[in-house]
Design an enzyme around this catalytic site. Structure first.
Site, PDB file in Angstrom:
ATOM      1  N   LYS A  34     -13.167  -5.552 -20.575  1.00  0.00           N
ATOM      2  CA  LYS A  34     -11.854  -4.918 -20.382  1.00  0.00           C
ATOM      3  C   LYS A  34     -11.322  -5.249 -18.991  1.00  0.00           C
ATOM      4  O   LYS A  34     -12.065  -5.746 -18.135  1.00  0.00           O
ATOM      5  CB  LYS A  34     -11.988  -3.404 -20.567  1.00  0.00           C
ATOM      6  CG  LYS A  34     -12.913  -2.736 -19.547  1.00  0.00           C
ATOM      7  CD  LYS A  34     -13.304  -1.328 -19.985  1.00  0.00           C
ATOM      8  CE  LYS A  34     -14.169  -0.659 -18.926  1.00  0.00           C
ATOM      9  NZ  LYS A  34     -14.805   0.566 -19.433  1.00  0.00           N
ATOM     10  N   TYR A 267      -0.063  -3.975  12.808  1.00  0.00           N
ATOM     11  CA  TYR A 267       0.818  -2.830  12.530  1.00  0.00           C
ATOM     12  C   TYR A 267       0.194  -1.532  13.036  1.00  0.00           C
ATOM     13  O   TYR A 267      -0.992  -1.283  12.837  1.00  0.00           O
ATOM     14  CB  TYR A 267       1.041  -2.681  11.026  1.00  0.00           C
ATOM     15  CG  TYR A 267       1.950  -3.729  10.445  1.00  0.00           C
ATOM     16  CD1 TYR A 267       3.256  -3.881  10.898  1.00  0.00           C
ATOM     17  CD2 TYR A 267       1.505  -4.544   9.415  1.00  0.00           C
ATOM     18  CE1 TYR A 267       4.082  -4.840  10.345  1.00  0.00           C
ATOM     19  CE2 TYR A 267       2.330  -5.502   8.847  1.00  0.00           C
ATOM     20  CZ  TYR A 267       3.626  -5.642   9.320  1.00  0.00           C
ATOM     21  OH  TYR A 267       4.447  -6.577   8.770  1.00  0.00           O
TER      22      TYR A 267
END
Ligand SMILES: *Cc1c(COP(=O)(O)O)cnc(C)c1O
Length: 373
Positions: A34, A267
């Site tokens: 999956k 940042y």
């Protein structure tokens, strides 16, 4: 070309399948593929597992779309829809693609009655023995089996299954938490066995229970993570459990620079240099699926050495401490996870599990399939 690259070693995948078989001899393998094969690429993974010596016996997916992709790439083995069907429109696909279905809820019995399937079906009846997610409660099971026998065409088959809530920690039993997890799993096994469903093939074990609970192996095991060399165990990586990492995520340095004491990197200025130091900027970021939560101090492998990230992970870029790695120049190889650096270590730094990281690789990362022995 952007250097971010996911290499998927199909030999390692096949080796892990063999290791799973050695761990649970005699059990049939429902290989869980999956989420695009836990992010490794559905078709490539399934084909390798289907063509391997002692190939997988069946494949488990979470959607009809994935099942269709598997049939289109030539997978003829059984395919199990792990949550079954949820609308009438699913039935023509289930019939045409010849899919096995998990049945876990009364609403699905109602759909089955409406659909009135003419052909025999293969049902995986899911029982909730303690997970409290999908599955019928044990007290409902006899009644549900009776109903299924009435609704389904003659020749239909059943597997009875359940899923563990805490199988990841039952391996070593070194800590109180592990003892508790083992007790929880033992309770679930007792609840399952109390139903006396020995007339049907049974399936209980995912990766954690394949390793930690041999009494749960039964007729069908359902390995996911182990096939990809991944562990969810809190203190053991896949390779420490005897499995080989399948994915390597890498990139290259595209800049290096020397910064001064007091300089803030990236940042938010989250990292401030305490001394003059060299850093490198790698072409990878959260836009590629490298977790932003691994900002500031997560391990990273650069030019053959272990180092750590500095400052925040950005969308496209990641800064790395190059102290003591003087030969790391622009173009140097950077491994974010792989055989050199367990993905479980990055997962720990990011407060998540390895599965989420491999599932989270984004589409702009190039994939390359290899057969490294
Ligand atoms: C995802 C899944 C598995 C595989 O779990 P792993 O921990 O990856 O081995 C097994 N069974 C079911 C029902 C699943 O949904």
């Amino acid at each position: 070309m952007r250097a971010a690259l996911a290499e998927v070693n199909l030999s390692a995948l096949v080796k892990n399948l063999q290791q799973v078989r050695t761990t649970a001899p005699g059990a049939r393998v429902l290989a869980i593929v999956k989420a695009d094969g836990y992010g490794h690429g559905l078709e490539a993974v399934a084909k390798a597992l289907a063509q391997a010596p002692q190939a997988a016996d069946a494949f488990g997916v979470a959607s009809i779309d994935d099942a269709l992709r598997l049939r289109q790439c030539g997978i003829n083995e059984r395919i199990v829809l792990l949550s079954g069907f949820d609308e009438l429109a699913d039935f023509p696909y289930i019939e045409q693609l010849d899919l096995d279905c998990v049945v876990h809820h009364p609403s699905q019995l109602a759909l089955l009655k409406q659909a009135q399937p003419k052909k025999p079906m293969r049902i995986w009846l899911k029982i909730d023995t303690g997970m409290r997610r999908l599955g019928f409660f044990p007290a409902q099971v006899t009644e549900v089996i009776d109903q299924l026998k009435q609704i389904l065409a003659p020749g239909s088959e059943w597997v009875v299954m359940s899923h563990f809530a805490q199988s990841d920690e039952i391996g070593n039993r070194r800590s109180l938490y592990e003892l508790h997890a083992a007790e929880q799993s033992a309770k679930q096994i007792r609840a399952f066995d109390a139903l006396a469903l020995s007339g049907y093939p049974q399936s209980l074990a995912n990766s954690g229970a394949i390793l930690g609970a041999p009494e749960a192996h039964r007729q069908w095991i359902r390995p996911g993570g182990l096939l990809y060399g991944l562990s969810t165990h809190s203190d053991a990586c896949g390779h420490e459990l005897g499995f080989t990492p399948v994915m390597r995520l890498s990139t290259r340095l595209i800049a290096t620079k020397i910064i001064e004491a007091g300089d803030a990197v990236g940042y938010g200025g989250g990292f401030i240099a305490t001394k003059r130091m060299r850093i490198g900027i790698a072409a990878i970021g959260y836009g590629d699926g490298y977790p932003r939560h691994a900002s500031g101090g997560a391990p990273v492998w650069v030019a053959g050495h272990l180092s750590k990230t500095v400052g925040r992970v950005a969308m496209d870029l990641l800064s790395i401490d190059l102290t003591g790695i003087d030969h790391a120049e622009v173009g140097a190889n950077v491994v974010l996870w792989g055989p050199e650096l367990p993905v479980e270590h990055i997962a720990r730094a990011a407060g998540t599990i390895s599965y989420e990281l491999t599932c989270g690789i984004t589409r702009r990362v190039r994939f390359r399939y290899t057969d490294e022995k």
